[in-house]
Design an enzyme around this catalytic site. Structure first.
Site, short mmCIF file in Angstrom:
data_model
loop_
_atom_site.label_atom_id
_atom_site.label_comp_id
_atom_site.label_asym_id
_atom_site.label_seq_id
_atom_site.Cartn_x
_atom_site.Cartn_y
_atom_site.Cartn_z
N ARG A 1 6.41 -0.21 -3.12
CA ARG A 1 6.21 -0.59 -4.70
C ARG A 1 6.82 -0.05 -5.95
O ARG A 1 7.20 -0.77 -6.78
CB ARG A 1 4.89 -0.30 -5.16
CG ARG A 1 3.62 -0.74 -4.69
CD ARG A 1 1.93 0.00 -4.93
NE ARG A 1 1.49 1.59 -5.60
CZ ARG A 1 1.12 2.31 -4.53
NH1 ARG A 1 1.03 1.24 -3.07
NH2 ARG A 1 1.18 3.33 -4.80
N ARG B 1 0.87 -0.86 0.60
CA ARG B 1 0.42 -0.20 0.24
C ARG B 1 0.91 1.58 -0.50
O ARG B 1 0.38 1.63 -0.21
CB ARG B 1 -0.85 -0.33 1.26
CG ARG B 1 -2.00 -1.43 0.80
CD ARG B 1 -2.99 -1.36 2.62
NE ARG B 1 -3.63 0.28 2.60
CZ ARG B 1 -4.27 0.92 3.38
NH1 ARG B 1 -4.02 -0.22 4.61
NH2 ARG B 1 -4.84 2.09 3.60
N CYS B 2 2.08 0.96 0.01
CA CYS B 2 2.95 2.05 -0.09
C CYS B 2 3.30 2.70 -0.87
O CYS B 2 4.60 1.33 -1.54
CB CYS B 2 3.84 2.06 1.20
SG CYS B 2 5.62 3.26 1.24
N SER B 3 3.85 3.31 -1.27
CA SER B 3 4.31 3.76 -3.24
C SER B 3 5.71 3.62 -2.80
O SER B 3 6.50 3.35 -4.18
CB SER B 3 3.77 5.51 -3.45
OG SER B 3 4.34 6.24 -2.63
#
Length: 117
Positions: free
Chosen positions: A16, A11-13
């Site tokens: 990712r 969920r963390c940019s």
């Protein structure tokens, strides 16, 4: 090729982004979704050694738990901070790439490239 492990929050940019950088280089790290399977105290202690930092530097100070638990208190020991991260893995900075006996926090994501051959 050394084994790569990525402590990852999908969920963390930033997390990712780090994974995308590795995959773009044809690398497939072992993924540890640390929110689902939190590291224990021994694992966190080992990670800190590989990162070359103290426990306070691995804390996400913007999280609600940081404030609620009073983790800004400078009197808290590394062991107490590590225990807080074990109990509340959301407090762990992310992503973390481990390559052999070294590790790096992927903030910015390009930091993970530092450990690649």
């Amino acid at each position: 090729m050394p084994e790569l492990t990525l402590y990852h929050n999908p969920r963390c940019s930033k997390s990712r982004g780090a994974l995308e950088l590795l995959e773009a280089r044809g690398l497939a790290p072992t993924i540890v979704r640390y929110l689902e399977t939190p590291p224990d105290a021994a694992t966190l202690h080992a990670l800190l050694g590989k990162l070359g930092i103290g426990a306070r530097q691995l804390l996400r100070s913007g999280e609600d738990e940081f404030k609620t638990l009073g983790l800004a208190n400078p009197a808290l020991s590394d062991a107490q901070l590590i225990e807080a991260m074990v109990q509340h893995p959301k407090l762990i900075e992310r992503p973390i790439l481990v390559v052999d006996d070294k590790a790096v926090i992927g903030r910015p994501p390009e930091n993970v490239l530092e450990l690649l051959p």
